[in-house]
Design a protein around this motif. Structure first.
Motif, PDB file in Angstrom:
ATOM      1  N   PHE A   1      38.799   0.495 -26.324  1.00 28.35           N
ATOM      2  CA  PHE A   1      39.473   1.546 -27.094  1.00 28.35           C
ATOM      3  C   PHE A   1      38.725   1.733 -28.411  1.00 28.35           C
ATOM      4  O   PHE A   1      37.814   0.969 -28.728  1.00 28.35           O
ATOM      5  CB  PHE A   1      40.959   1.197 -27.337  1.00 28.35           C
ATOM      6  CG  PHE A   1      41.210  -0.067 -28.123  1.00 28.35           C
ATOM      7  CD1 PHE A   1      41.212  -0.063 -29.519  1.00 28.35           C
ATOM      8  CD2 PHE A   1      41.464  -1.269 -27.471  1.00 28.35           C
ATOM      9  CE1 PHE A   1      41.457  -1.222 -30.243  1.00 28.35           C
ATOM     10  CE2 PHE A   1      41.708  -2.440 -28.184  1.00 28.35           C
ATOM     11  CZ  PHE A   1      41.700  -2.416 -29.583  1.00 28.35           C
TER      12      PHE A   1
ATOM     13  N   TYR B   1      42.956   5.651 -22.009  1.00 25.61           N
ATOM     14  CA  TYR B   1      42.975   6.266 -23.333  1.00 25.61           C
ATOM     15  C   TYR B   1      42.063   7.505 -23.357  1.00 25.61           C
ATOM     16  O   TYR B   1      41.583   7.906 -24.410  1.00 25.61           O
ATOM     17  CB  TYR B   1      42.520   5.271 -24.407  1.00 25.61           C
ATOM     18  CG  TYR B   1      43.476   4.121 -24.668  1.00 25.61           C
ATOM     19  CD1 TYR B   1      44.789   4.360 -25.059  1.00 25.61           C
ATOM     20  CD2 TYR B   1      43.046   2.805 -24.548  1.00 25.61           C
ATOM     21  CE1 TYR B   1      45.652   3.303 -25.317  1.00 25.61           C
ATOM     22  CE2 TYR B   1      43.898   1.743 -24.809  1.00 25.61           C
ATOM     23  CZ  TYR B   1      45.210   2.005 -25.195  1.00 25.61           C
ATOM     24  OH  TYR B   1      46.055   0.961 -25.453  1.00 25.61           O
TER      25      TYR B   1
ATOM     26  N   THR C   1      45.505   6.655 -29.991  1.00 29.40           N
ATOM     27  CA  THR C   1      44.273   5.994 -29.523  1.00 29.40           C
ATOM     28  C   THR C   1      43.470   6.938 -28.627  1.00 29.40           C
ATOM     29  O   THR C   1      42.234   6.932 -28.655  1.00 29.40           O
ATOM     30  CB  THR C   1      44.618   4.674 -28.800  1.00 29.40           C
ATOM     31  OG1 THR C   1      45.326   3.826 -29.710  1.00 29.40           O
ATOM     32  CG2 THR C   1      43.368   3.950 -28.324  1.00 29.40           C
ATOM     33  N   VAL C   2      44.182   7.774 -27.859  1.00 26.51           N
ATOM     34  CA  VAL C   2      43.477   8.745 -27.004  1.00 26.51           C
ATOM     35  C   VAL C   2      42.587   9.651 -27.875  1.00 26.51           C
ATOM     36  O   VAL C   2      41.416   9.880 -27.558  1.00 26.51           O
ATOM     37  CB  VAL C   2      44.488   9.602 -26.193  1.00 26.51           C
ATOM     38  CG1 VAL C   2      43.799  10.782 -25.516  1.00 26.51           C
ATOM     39  CG2 VAL C   2      45.212   8.736 -25.171  1.00 26.51           C
TER      40      VAL C   2
ATOM     41  N   ILE D   1      50.148   5.601 -27.800  1.00 27.66           N
ATOM     42  CA  ILE D   1      48.984   5.733 -26.922  1.00 27.66           C
ATOM     43  C   ILE D   1      48.162   6.968 -27.321  1.00 27.66           C
ATOM     44  O   ILE D   1      46.938   6.926 -27.382  1.00 27.66           O
ATOM     45  CB  ILE D   1      49.446   5.818 -25.447  1.00 27.66           C
ATOM     46  CG1 ILE D   1      50.064   4.476 -25.012  1.00 27.66           C
ATOM     47  CG2 ILE D   1      48.290   6.217 -24.527  1.00 27.66           C
ATOM     48  CD1 ILE D   1      50.718   4.493 -23.639  1.00 27.66           C
TER      49      ILE D   1
END
Ligand code: NIG
Ligand code: FE
Length: 432
Positions: free
Chosen positions: A88, A155, A118-119, A115
């Motif tokens: 990540f 991610y 982080t994507v 989430i």
């Protein structure tokens, strides 16, 4: 290179024919007192007592390049961490603070964190940047004794970025400075991307991504986050069903916050491991027990106590699972949002104090059982002739000391594929 380790006060081999370890055999650790191990190249060629070693040496007369005196030390198999999200970009310590101020994981996700945050960072990172950040984490895994780890995509959440994550995982799996074994898992169904509808994303996963991931052999496993607000069991039916059609085997996230029926669906699709299980019901434990009773390959319960610790949610019902004869494994779930620790020894401590597992049950949960869940039990997870030389030397008098002396790292040496890495060297800084 041949390495001889001798005089270990305890050699925990985890050898034995019960695979995976479950119920009473979950405690079988194959303990040898005054034990020795001979490593030749990447493999173990001998493991046994000192007197068996004497006989072996006089019969085989192997050359010894390094002799390691393990007196008053414990030797055991390297840890196998079968559930991580170690690829990540960025970090989320700001969210951690929001949680301390009273916000839940879900509230943080709803307000643009979680989430999705982080994507965004992964999408803005190149393959090289992701690989470099991940390599630094691999070093930390090794420092605390992990010698094999699984790693998930999830991610990216669009075609290009999910494939990018899988390419990084595959690159690191083919080559990394430690010879670490890395197993990639496709977690395209980790969350729903913001830019398209869930129906369209599931269509993309099924018609484009799954065929491509399988076709290019980018992953052997497929994962999904079955949870309120993410994917439900009918989504899982489609995604895991399509995955299976393409030869991808499920290992899944279920029952983390809400129990919404993931157990049955994942078992129906041949899941090798059901992970999280913080709120698993008694009825679902029974379902898993009876499924395993008739199954040739057993499904493991993958418990992630770091998540409960980090998010302040319940711990998974480890005792109930073990008492029902379900094989239990423990993993870090290392990720930036719900378990920011690469340290398997920390998870072992939590399994003891919070889930009431015995030291022996914990040891099989971090070695043979996760190796089995990854289908790698022929190669890793125990110290036996013919297996890969992945082992740990702890400077402690007994294996029980790992959880007793909590929060510090007593690891002295990690041997990965026959290559020794010295840990915990305390040396003054020199001017170089
Ligand atoms: O295993 N639950 C879903 N996925 C991760 C968390 C991922 C994140 O917050 O970034 C988990 O807990
Ligand atoms: Fe996870």
């Amino acid at each position: 290179m041949n390495i001889l380790i001798r005089n270990a006060s305890q050699l925990v081999t985890c050898a034995g024919s019960h695979l995976p370890r479950a119920g009473t055999t979950q405690s079988e650790i194959g303990l040898i007192c005054d034990g020795s191990v001979l490593i030749s190249g990447e493999k173990i060629v001998f493991a046994g007592t000192e007197s068996e070693l004497t006989a072996f040496l006089s019969a085989e007369k192997p050359e010894i390049d390094i002799e390691y005196d393990a007196e008053n030390k414990v030797v055991m198999p390297g840890f196998v961490d079968s559930h991580t999200h170690f690829v990540f970009a960025g970090s989320r310590e700001d969210e951690y603070e929001m949680r301390l101020a009273g916000k839940s994981y879900q509230e943080i996700a709803d307000s643009g964190g979680g989430i999705w945050s982080t994507v965004m960072r992964v999408r803005n990172s190149s393959e090289d940047e992701l690989a470099i950040a991940s390599l630094r984490r691999l070093e930390k895994f090794l420092l605390y004794g992990t010698t094999t780890l699984e790693g998930k995509s999830g991610y990216g959440l669009d075609a290009g970025n999910e494939l990018k994550m899988l390419r990084v995982l595959n690159l690191l799996s083919r080559e990394n400075p430690f010879g670490m074994d890395i197993v990639p898992t496709f977690l395209g169904a980790h969350s729903v991307p913001k830019e398209i509808s869930k129906a369209d994303y599931i269509e993309l996963l099924c018609s484009e991504l799954i065929p491509e991931v399988a076709g290019e052999k980018l992953a052997h496993y497929i994962d999904i986050f079955i949870e309120e607000g993410y994917y439900d069991t009918s989504d899982a039916e489609r995604i895991l069903g399509k995955g299976r059609e393409y030869g991808l085997t499920p290992r899944t996230h279920i029952d983390q916050f809400n129990s919404i029926g993931g157990t049955q669906t994942c078992l129906d699709h041949g899941a090798v491991s059901l992970d999280h299980l913080e709120v698993m019901t008694d009825a679902d434990i029974d379902l898993l027990r009876s499924h395993n009773a008739n199954a040739e390959r057993k499904t493991t319960a993958g418990l992630l106590p770091g998540v409960s610790y980090f998010l302040g949610i319940p711990y998974a019902p480890a005792r109930k699972l073990i008492d029902a004869g379900v094989p239990v494994l423990i993993a870090t779930d290392f990720n930036p949002g719900s378990s920011m620790s690469e340290n398997m020894q920390m998870m072992m401590s939590l399994a003891s104090t919070q889930m009431k597992m015995s030291a022996e049950e914990i040891i099989t949960s971090v070695t043979v059982n996760p190796a089995y869940s990854l289908g790698m039990e022929d190669r890793i997870g125990s110290i036996e002739p013919g297996k890969q030389a992945d082992l740990l030397i702890f400077d402690i008098p007994s294996y029980k000391y790992i959880i007793y002396n909590f929060g510090v790292n007593n690891l002295e040496c990690v041997i990965k594929r026959g290559r020794p890495f010295k840990i915990n060297e305390f040396a003054p800084l020199t001017n170089q």
